[in-house]
Design a protein around this motif. Structure first.
Motif, short mmCIF file in Angstrom:
data_model
loop_
_atom_site.label_atom_id
_atom_site.label_comp_id
_atom_site.label_asym_id
_atom_site.label_seq_id
_atom_site.Cartn_x
_atom_site.Cartn_y
_atom_site.Cartn_z
N TYR A 127 12.54 26.92 44.70
CA TYR A 127 12.04 28.27 43.85
C TYR A 127 11.84 27.74 42.40
O TYR A 127 12.18 26.49 42.32
N ARG A 128 10.90 28.24 41.72
CA ARG A 128 10.43 27.79 40.46
C ARG A 128 11.78 27.82 39.42
O ARG A 128 12.58 28.51 39.47
N ILE A 129 11.65 26.60 38.59
CA ILE A 129 12.65 26.37 37.87
C ILE A 129 12.08 26.14 36.64
O ILE A 129 11.07 25.32 36.35
N GLU A 162 14.42 19.14 27.02
CA GLU A 162 13.50 19.96 27.70
C GLU A 162 12.66 19.12 28.96
O GLU A 162 12.13 19.98 29.84
N ASP A 163 12.96 17.81 29.15
CA ASP A 163 12.53 17.12 30.18
C ASP A 163 13.43 17.30 31.46
O ASP A 163 13.01 17.01 32.56
N ILE A 164 14.69 17.69 31.29
CA ILE A 164 15.59 17.80 32.06
C ILE A 164 15.52 19.31 32.79
O ILE A 164 15.81 20.07 32.12
N LEU A 165 15.29 19.63 33.95
CA LEU A 165 15.28 20.96 34.54
C LEU A 165 17.03 21.43 34.73
O LEU A 165 17.35 22.44 34.58
N ARG A 166 17.30 20.68 35.64
CA ARG A 166 18.95 20.78 36.35
C ARG A 166 19.45 19.34 36.31
O ARG A 166 18.92 18.58 36.50
N PHE A 167 20.88 19.59 36.45
CA PHE A 167 21.82 18.54 36.69
C PHE A 167 22.90 18.75 37.23
O PHE A 167 23.29 20.23 37.17
N MET A 168 23.67 17.92 38.00
CA MET A 168 24.74 18.32 38.82
C MET A 168 25.66 17.06 38.71
O MET A 168 25.20 15.83 38.99
N LEU A 211 6.28 14.35 33.80
CA LEU A 211 6.39 13.12 33.37
C LEU A 211 5.96 12.09 34.35
O LEU A 211 5.76 12.16 35.39
N SER A 212 5.70 11.03 33.58
CA SER A 212 5.23 9.79 34.31
C SER A 212 6.58 8.89 34.59
O SER A 212 7.76 9.23 34.15
N VAL A 230 23.31 13.80 39.73
CA VAL A 230 21.72 13.92 40.01
C VAL A 230 21.26 14.87 39.12
O VAL A 230 21.50 15.65 38.63
N PHE A 231 19.94 14.40 38.75
CA PHE A 231 19.14 15.01 37.60
C PHE A 231 17.92 15.43 38.09
O PHE A 231 17.20 14.62 38.94
#
Length: 143
Positions: free
Chosen positions: A50-52, A83-89, A14-15, A7-8
């Motif tokens: 929360y803000r990321i 820079e477009d990806i905030l988090r991933f798991m 982004l569009s 999951v990311f």
């Protein structure tokens, strides 16, 4: 090869075409590493707890991956640099789920909700008349 659920979270500005391009880019990395990508679910834009990186919302995407560990590590490395990806798991699983994930199911199909557990305990109004012992004892002491 091992099975993974990945999951990311992508930036909110982004569009949908850019998110699809990211998915295709990471699919290419997996396939170049000798793996394959099964189901891809776009969960849409959701609010974050929360803000990321100054973002209050993000686009969530789930990918089912069947690949060697090296290919998954390469995808994670590239996502960490983006820079477009905030988090991933990424989570290793024994088998991929059939059908839509829990996020894509309607609320009615998920099972009982919290307020379907039955009646609660007695409410404050149901306890009977209120007795104020402190007021009665204060009146006797002041007279």
């Amino acid at each position: 090869m091992a099975l993974y659920e990945h999951v990311f979270l992508a930036r909110q500005d982004l569009s949908q075409q850019q998110i699809d391009a990211l998915v295709e880019q990471y699919k290419g990395v997996i396939e170049a590493g000798g793996g394959s990508v099964g189901r891809v679910e776009n969960w849409g834009q959701k609010s974050l707890a929360y803000r990321i990186k100054k973002n209050r919302k993000a686009y969530f995407t789930l990918m089912d991956i069947d690949a060697p560990a090296e290919a998954v590590k390469e995808v994670e490395r590239q996502m960490g640099l983006s820079e477009d990806i905030l988090r991933f798991m990424t989570v290793r699983v024994d088998a991929h789920e059939e059908g839509p994930s829990a996020m894509m199911q309607r609320r009615d199909d998920r099972g009982p909700r919290r307020d379907d557990r039955g009646p609660r305990g007695p409410r404050r109004d149901d306890r009977g008349p209120r007795r104020d012992h402190d007021r009665d004892s204060n009146k006797e002491g002041s007279e």
